[in-house]
Design an enzyme around this catalytic site. Structure first.
Site, PDB file in Angstrom:
ATOM      1  N   LYS A 239      -8.376  13.394   6.013  1.00 18.93           N
ATOM      2  CA  LYS A 239      -8.002  14.135   4.811  1.00 18.93           C
ATOM      3  C   LYS A 239      -9.214  14.297   3.895  1.00 18.93           C
ATOM      4  O   LYS A 239      -9.441  15.351   3.304  1.00 18.93           O
ATOM      5  CB  LYS A 239      -6.881  13.398   4.066  1.00 18.93           C
ATOM      6  CG  LYS A 239      -5.537  13.393   4.783  1.00 18.93           C
ATOM      7  CD  LYS A 239      -4.500  12.650   3.952  1.00 18.93           C
ATOM      8  CE  LYS A 239      -3.156  12.626   4.663  1.00 18.93           C
ATOM      9  NZ  LYS A 239      -2.129  11.871   3.884  1.00 18.93           N
ATOM     10  N   PHE A 240     -10.002  13.247   3.778  1.00 23.44           N
ATOM     11  CA  PHE A 240     -11.215  13.274   2.972  1.00 23.44           C
ATOM     12  C   PHE A 240     -12.160  14.356   3.478  1.00 23.44           C
ATOM     13  O   PHE A 240     -12.750  15.114   2.703  1.00 23.44           O
ATOM     14  CB  PHE A 240     -11.885  11.900   3.040  1.00 23.44           C
ATOM     15  CG  PHE A 240     -13.271  11.845   2.468  1.00 23.44           C
ATOM     16  CD1 PHE A 240     -13.466  11.710   1.104  1.00 23.44           C
ATOM     17  CD2 PHE A 240     -14.377  11.927   3.292  1.00 23.44           C
ATOM     18  CE1 PHE A 240     -14.743  11.664   0.572  1.00 23.44           C
ATOM     19  CE2 PHE A 240     -15.656  11.879   2.768  1.00 23.44           C
ATOM     20  CZ  PHE A 240     -15.841  11.746   1.409  1.00 23.44           C
ATOM     21  N   GLU A 241     -12.274  14.453   4.792  1.00 20.83           N
ATOM     22  CA  GLU A 241     -13.167  15.425   5.414  1.00 20.83           C
ATOM     23  C   GLU A 241     -12.673  16.857   5.166  1.00 20.83           C
ATOM     24  O   GLU A 241     -13.461  17.757   4.855  1.00 20.83           O
ATOM     25  CB  GLU A 241     -13.213  15.133   6.907  1.00 20.83           C
ATOM     26  CG  GLU A 241     -14.317  15.809   7.670  1.00 20.83           C
ATOM     27  CD  GLU A 241     -14.394  15.336   9.106  1.00 20.83           C
ATOM     28  OE1 GLU A 241     -15.082  15.996   9.895  1.00 20.83           O
ATOM     29  OE2 GLU A 241     -13.760  14.313   9.437  1.00 20.83           O
TER      30      GLU A 241
ATOM     31  N   GLU B  10     -13.951  -4.511  10.262  1.00 23.31           N
ATOM     32  CA  GLU B  10     -13.874  -4.090   8.860  1.00 23.31           C
ATOM     33  C   GLU B  10     -13.952  -5.340   7.986  1.00 23.31           C
ATOM     34  O   GLU B  10     -13.383  -6.371   8.334  1.00 23.31           O
ATOM     35  CB  GLU B  10     -12.560  -3.343   8.613  1.00 23.31           C
ATOM     36  CG  GLU B  10     -12.319  -2.914   7.189  1.00 23.31           C
ATOM     37  CD  GLU B  10     -13.432  -2.029   6.639  1.00 23.31           C
ATOM     38  OE1 GLU B  10     -14.065  -2.472   5.651  1.00 23.31           O
ATOM     39  OE2 GLU B  10     -13.673  -0.938   7.198  1.00 23.31           O
TER      40      GLU B  10
ATOM     41  N   GLU C 151     -15.547   0.213  16.974  1.00 20.32           N
ATOM     42  CA  GLU C 151     -15.735   0.987  15.747  1.00 20.32           C
ATOM     43  C   GLU C 151     -16.125   0.081  14.592  1.00 20.32           C
ATOM     44  O   GLU C 151     -15.475  -0.936  14.329  1.00 20.32           O
ATOM     45  CB  GLU C 151     -14.486   1.779  15.378  1.00 20.32           C
ATOM     46  CG  GLU C 151     -14.682   2.547  14.075  1.00 20.32           C
ATOM     47  CD  GLU C 151     -13.731   3.705  13.872  1.00 20.32           C
ATOM     48  OE1 GLU C 151     -13.471   4.051  12.709  1.00 20.32           O
ATOM     49  OE2 GLU C 151     -13.244   4.261  14.879  1.00 20.32           O
TER      50      GLU C 151
ATOM     51  N   ASP D 296     -21.138  12.419   5.853  1.00 15.88           N
ATOM     52  CA  ASP D 296     -20.997  13.605   5.006  1.00 15.88           C
ATOM     53  C   ASP D 296     -22.131  13.670   3.986  1.00 15.88           C
ATOM     54  O   ASP D 296     -22.053  14.412   3.014  1.00 15.88           O
ATOM     55  CB  ASP D 296     -19.638  13.613   4.303  1.00 15.88           C
ATOM     56  CG  ASP D 296     -19.432  12.384   3.424  1.00 15.88           C
ATOM     57  OD1 ASP D 296     -20.144  11.374   3.621  1.00 15.88           O
ATOM     58  OD2 ASP D 296     -18.554  12.423   2.534  1.00 15.88           O
TER      59      ASP D 296
ATOM     60  N   ASP E 159     -21.704   3.705   4.346  1.00  6.00           N
ATOM     61  CA  ASP E 159     -22.266   3.827   3.002  1.00  6.00           C
ATOM     62  C   ASP E 159     -23.671   4.434   3.105  1.00  6.00           C
ATOM     63  O   ASP E 159     -24.530   3.891   3.806  1.00  6.00           O
ATOM     64  CB  ASP E 159     -22.338   2.446   2.345  1.00  6.00           C
ATOM     65  CG  ASP E 159     -22.603   2.516   0.845  1.00  6.00           C
ATOM     66  OD1 ASP E 159     -23.363   3.413   0.421  1.00  6.00           O
ATOM     67  OD2 ASP E 159     -22.064   1.684   0.107  1.00  6.00           O
TER      68      ASP E 159
END
Length: 238
Positions: A218-220, A94, A69, A180, A144
């Protein structure tokens, strides 16, 4: 950690050769727990580019399907996936140390033996540390979007990157993207459809439903309440 900060110099001119990257390093303040995790748990669960090509058998003590990932943020969804799929091994990358620290804390809390992390540039880790034909799935969730047209060159999903992912996936392996940002979704779809050696799991020119393995964030959920869309793309290596 953060090996990508050490920029190479041109052997002739001595100038630093800065490559175009898909991220900006905006590092927030580390909490006490995150700093402790980086100090004490990184030697146990961290992976370094300097280690060369990853010996997964040595790291995980077995040969299992491997998921890679890119850009896991604070790591909550990656931890959730590793928790419900103990039969698989997960490798995260990350660049933001607070997120890495949070992931290390979660690994310790949940006793996860099937999750490890790099703190580095994911493209360079794929190039230098991941063997060809070795991954079951590559995940790229909410990168991003670089929405300004002049910044589109910084979007990670470009033909060269797609070819790199294809090399690292085993036959039948899946490249799973989610965004998104509708314009970026269209860009991802157009880029993937133009490349050879891939099968769009949803059918040519179509987006996929969110697969069960990708937790809804949660953002989604908040975005869905506001009418924002999320687009998943799943491509299988032929």
């Amino acid at each position: 950690m953060l090996d990508f900060i050490r920029q190479d110099k041109d052997p002739v001119t001595g100038r630093v050769m800065r490559r175009v990257r898909s991220f900006v390093l905006r590092e927030g303040r580390l909490t006490h727990g995150q700093q402790r995790a980086l100090d004490t748990l990184w030697p146990v669960y961290g992976l370094e580019r300097s280690g060369g090509v990853l010996d997964a058998q040595a790291v995980f003590g077995r040969d299992a399907p491997r998921v890679f990932e890119i850009g896991y943020g604070m790591g909550a969804s990656l931890v959730a996936m590793a928790t419900v799929a103990p039969e698989m091994d997960f490798i995260g990358v990350e660049v933001h140390r607070p997120g890495v620290g949070a992931l290390l804390m979660a690994i310790e809390e949940h006793g996860l033996e099937n999750l490890r992390s790099y703190c580095d540039d994911a493209v360079e880790i794929l190039e230098q540390c991941i063997a060809d034909d070795s991954l079951t799935r590559v995940q790229l969730y909410f990168p991003d979007p670089w929405h300004k047209k002049k910044h589109h060159k910084r979007r990670i999903v470009q033909p060269g990157f797609v070819s790199l992912v294809q090399r690292k996936l085993a036959a039948g392996g899946v490249f799973h993207m989610a965004t998104d940002w509708e314009d970026y979704a269209a860009h991802m779809l157009a880029t993937m459809e133009a490349e050879t050696g891939w099968e769009n799991i949803a059918g040519a020119g179509h987006f996929s439903e969110r697969p069960a393995w990708r937790p809804e964030t949660k953002f989604e959920r908040r975005g869905a309440r506001l009418g924002h869309g999320v687009w998943d793309l799943l491509y299988r290596k032929r």
